[in-house]
Design a protein around this motif. Structure first.
Motif, PDB file in Angstrom:
ATOM      1  N   ILE A   1     -27.285  35.504  97.843  1.00  0.00           N
ATOM      2  CA  ILE A   1     -26.854  36.776  97.594  1.00  0.00           C
ATOM      3  C   ILE A   1     -26.020  37.666  98.084  1.00  0.00           C
ATOM      4  N   TYR A   2     -26.021  37.491  99.383  1.00  0.00           N
ATOM      5  CA  TYR A   2     -25.110  38.162 100.381  1.00  0.00           C
ATOM      6  C   TYR A   2     -23.754  37.702 100.257  1.00  0.00           C
TER       7      TYR A   2
ATOM      8  N   GLU B   1     -26.485  49.539  91.877  1.00  0.00           N
ATOM      9  CA  GLU B   1     -26.245  50.235  90.831  1.00  0.00           C
ATOM     10  C   GLU B   1     -25.968  49.347  89.663  1.00  0.00           C
ATOM     11  N   LEU B   2     -25.386  48.093  89.664  1.00  0.00           N
ATOM     12  CA  LEU B   2     -25.204  47.292  88.589  1.00  0.00           C
ATOM     13  C   LEU B   2     -26.329  46.629  87.921  1.00  0.00           C
ATOM     14  N   VAL B   3     -27.329  46.444  88.881  1.00  0.00           N
ATOM     15  CA  VAL B   3     -28.468  45.772  88.866  1.00  0.00           C
ATOM     16  C   VAL B   3     -29.770  46.758  88.448  1.00  0.00           C
TER      17      VAL B   3
ATOM     18  N   ALA C   1     -25.106  40.291  87.175  1.00  0.00           N
ATOM     19  CA  ALA C   1     -24.337  41.689  87.529  1.00  0.00           C
ATOM     20  C   ALA C   1     -22.926  40.944  88.240  1.00  0.00           C
ATOM     21  N   LEU C   2     -23.108  39.756  88.655  1.00  0.00           N
ATOM     22  CA  LEU C   2     -22.029  39.069  89.432  1.00  0.00           C
ATOM     23  C   LEU C   2     -21.211  38.200  88.728  1.00  0.00           C
TER      24      LEU C   2
ATOM     25  N   ARG D   1     -20.639  39.746  98.624  1.00  0.00           N
ATOM     26  CA  ARG D   1     -19.397  39.939  99.202  1.00  0.00           C
ATOM     27  C   ARG D   1     -18.161  39.485  98.494  1.00  0.00           C
ATOM     28  N   LYS D   2     -18.405  38.258  97.994  1.00  0.00           N
ATOM     29  CA  LYS D   2     -17.209  37.470  97.258  1.00  0.00           C
ATOM     30  C   LYS D   2     -16.745  38.425  96.094  1.00  0.00           C
ATOM     31  N   ALA D   3     -17.872  39.008  95.467  1.00  0.00           N
ATOM     32  CA  ALA D   3     -17.415  40.100  94.511  1.00  0.00           C
ATOM     33  C   ALA D   3     -16.887  41.437  94.772  1.00  0.00           C
TER      34      ALA D   3
END
Length: 106
Positions: free
Chosen positions: A38-39, A54-56, A85-86, A43-45
């Motif tokens: 998840i982290y 907020e997206l979730v 979301a990602l 971070r990659k996004a």
């Protein structure tokens, strides 16, 4: 007797005699792996915890908990929301314990 500095081998040796301890170590390992995934995806996004929340549709402290290796409440539905979301998807594999122990898992 030769010393062993490989932490994984040391933990395996310690837990192999105690099935309950072995199960606890396995669960902790999975929790840490999910938290790290998840982290890294967040971070990659290029998102902060607050932005991902907020997206979730949740709050930043929820994302912080999910990224904590000690957190034990990961749910498939929340992982799917985060993945969506990602722009990713959750993939789950069931692996034979014999394959895992023999090192056939890549």
């Amino acid at each position: 007797m030769a010393k062993n500095s490989d932490a994984i081998k040391i933990i395996d040796k310690m837990t192999s005699r105690d099935p309950e301890l072995e199960a606890m170590v396995e669960e902790a390992s999975i929790n840490a792996e999910v938290a790290q995934l998840i982290y890294e995806a967040r971070r990659k996004a290029g998102l902060t915890q607050k932005q991902l929340a907020e997206l979730v549709g949740t709050k930043q402290p929820v994302i912080a908990r999910l990224e904590d290796a000690d957190y034990e409440g990961h749910s498939l539905s929340m992982l799917q929301k985060i993945a969506y979301a990602l722009n990713q998807r959750v993939v789950i594999h069931l692996v034979s314990m014999q394959d895992e122990q023999s090192g056939l898992i890549l």
